[in-house]
Design an enzyme around this catalytic site. Sequence first.
Site, short mmCIF file in Angstrom:
data_model
loop_
_atom_site.label_atom_id
_atom_site.label_comp_id
_atom_site.label_asym_id
_atom_site.label_seq_id
_atom_site.Cartn_x
_atom_site.Cartn_y
_atom_site.Cartn_z
N GLU A 36 -9.10 -5.98 -15.39
CA GLU A 36 -7.72 -6.26 -14.99
C GLU A 36 -7.64 -5.96 -13.50
O GLU A 36 -7.77 -4.81 -13.08
CB GLU A 36 -6.76 -5.38 -15.81
CG GLU A 36 -5.30 -5.79 -15.69
CD GLU A 36 -4.41 -4.96 -16.63
OE1 GLU A 36 -3.81 -5.53 -17.54
OE2 GLU A 36 -4.34 -3.73 -16.44
N THR A 47 -2.29 1.94 -6.32
CA THR A 47 -3.70 1.62 -6.54
C THR A 47 -3.89 1.43 -8.04
O THR A 47 -3.06 1.87 -8.84
CB THR A 47 -4.61 2.77 -6.07
OG1 THR A 47 -4.12 3.99 -6.64
CG2 THR A 47 -4.60 2.89 -4.56
N LYS A 48 -4.96 0.74 -8.42
CA LYS A 48 -5.15 0.41 -9.83
C LYS A 48 -5.34 1.68 -10.66
O LYS A 48 -4.82 1.79 -11.77
CB LYS A 48 -6.36 -0.51 -9.99
CG LYS A 48 -6.58 -1.01 -11.42
CD LYS A 48 -5.47 -1.94 -11.88
CE LYS A 48 -5.52 -2.24 -13.37
NZ LYS A 48 -4.30 -2.90 -13.85
N VAL A 49 -6.11 2.62 -10.15
CA VAL A 49 -6.32 3.87 -10.88
C VAL A 49 -5.49 4.96 -10.20
O VAL A 49 -5.66 5.22 -9.02
CB VAL A 49 -7.81 4.26 -10.89
CG1 VAL A 49 -8.01 5.58 -11.62
CG2 VAL A 49 -8.63 3.16 -11.55
N ALA A 59 -5.12 -7.21 -11.14
CA ALA A 59 -3.78 -6.96 -10.59
C ALA A 59 -3.41 -5.50 -10.87
O ALA A 59 -3.72 -4.98 -11.94
CB ALA A 59 -2.75 -7.89 -11.22
#
Lengths: 363, 363
Positions: free
Chosen positions: A158, A357-359, A160
């Site tokens: 993923e 941020t993604k994480v 986005a």
Amino acid sequence: VSPHDLALAQPPGSSGPGTQFLAEIKEQPQALLDLLQHRTDFDRVAATMRERSASLVRLVGHGSSDNAASYAVYAFGLEPRWTALRDSITLTVHYGTKLDMRGSTVLGLSQSGRTPDVIEYVERARKAGAFTVALTNELDSPLADAAEAVLPLTAGAEHAVAATKTYLNTLAALGLLAAAVAGRGAVFEESLRGVADQLNAFIPTLEQTIGAIAAPFTYTGRMFVVGRGAEFSTAREISLKLLETCRIAAEPITATDLAHGPVAALDPLFPVWLIASADKTLRAVVEAAARARTAGATLIASGSRAAAIKGAEYVLPTPEPASPLLGPLLSIVPGQLFAWAVARAKGLDPDAPRGLTKVTLAR
Amino acid sequence: VSPHDLALAQPPGSSGPGTQFLAEIKEQPQALLDLLQHRTDFDRVAATMRERSASLVRLVGHGSSDNAASYAVYAFGLEPRWTALRDSITLTVHYGTKLDMRGSTVLGLSQSGRTPDVIEYVERARKAGAFTVALTNELDSPLADAAEAVLPLTAGAEHAVAATKTYLNTLAALGLLAAAVAGRGAVFEESLRGVADQLNAFIPTLEQTIGAIAAPFTYTGRMFVVGRGAEFSTAREISLKLLETCRIAAEPITATDLAHGPVAALDPLFPVWLIASADKTLRAVVEAAARARTAGATLIASGSRAAAIKGAEYVLPTPEPASPLLGPLLSIVPGQLFAWAVARAKGLDPDAPRGLTKVTLAR
């Protein structure tokens, strides 16, 4: 080449704001089918939950994972008639309170498997006697290591920042686990296949019409999103999409709580989105809509009973699923596509909202 | 005549927008002392909870009552180390799910004792084996009749639609009950007397300064209110006051969840209120403040550690209580007075917000 394959196809090398977000919205039906490859894992974990009488289900997660946890309250309530709760991470991790967790199953939800306080909660809960299960996309992650059992989310990569496939597959995983505990895993699996078909049929259609519906909300500053029961998770997740991708101050609220104060804030510049599904809470949602309309709010109606919302200026109907517990897997999609369209109209990039941020490693 | 008495005095026959709301904010210390007259009731109910091993505490209520229920998660967690949850009314009342509630205590929260779905939930929970307790101002009410035991809130008559005394006394009642279960009722009673003294000392001072702090927010459209742990109840209740009395789209959010999406929505016109208390969650709140400031938000800091919030443009410090669990009884007051002052600046009447009634019969 089916119509579905055409809709999924992106021009080679296409990019630009929201490209990944839109692609991942469209990948949800396939991600859902991928999850069903792992049904035996769910049966195995469910068997352990029953064997250990670990029937108080404690869920922990943040953001979209926490929104999906709201759904588990209904999935476990309606399927095995067990009590599930979004547990306090703070109590265990920050305050160091030692609760007796024998008789509890802990479900730690994290796409990345790296959310620090979720990992720490799971470690402590395991010591306190809980049966701990990680639900994550990353089978090789600290969360997976910390828990006794792991269930794969199989959402795939993923890209986005705003979650889509992860959210939908977390709902499906929680529903599948609850159904497996109740001995109805096979029935639920079959009904999820039906949902994948419905998603494949209506996402491309909705993509074509969403732009015109979203355009008037380009400069909207605030919104309530109303759901009740199993659809409260949808109200929470739509609100989060609008906040993070469109900078709209969207707040989820139950149909009944609207009357307990918040209705006083409404006016024509404060729209109300109502999720109206074929469900025993429909009357409460219809009544909330009437109160919001009386207060002068603009109404957006979605869900399989969107047509029941009288006076709605914008209507985003969704297909009716085989049972109310499946509704949230369909009714999230109009919110995702609406957020995508409003973000584009504002010139924002839902693939990479400012400051995210993604994480997320915040504690 | 003490300074406290002077501050409580209203000019005879004074009225006008917000008069009752302000008077009731000031009546809170006395209402708190009135509650302590009933400590034996709390000891009696606590004894029954222990005897019946009814150690899973399910809370139901709407609006301010539901906000107070968030506090009970920490009160029962920190005092007897029991698990408390804000239970789903929908699951039991709308979906008709029959959960096994033996081993559960149900606390039904309603100022008026007339909230329809809370009454129905309590009736069904009682049949399902729960020990049911009503916490209400109205001992002669349908909710009191439906429950096996009743605990009086003793908030006295509350005329303003926006709850103040009721909320504070619900917190105190939940804390007192949790402490009584843990065998520490006497200690908690004594510490509540200390809180009443602190409230008496700082409410009149804060009343003098709140107008200047509130004025710049007269036309604010949206706000986040950040709290974590025991103070999340405060974040929820301040948000509700701002919504119902000032029409500000205020959303409560935990310190950690801010980073999981919502921070992307912030800008200088989207202020963030942070509740910073002397508590193990302080670091998380300080970190959330830094993230909000980086995003360009205007910061308002309150709580006993308000000074720890670097770069806050507005600071509303509160006295430090004897233990973190008492913090929410003090830190709600700046929110109440801020809402009163902003409502007055906007020409709104917090005694009677448009579209609301004191007793909400919505289901």
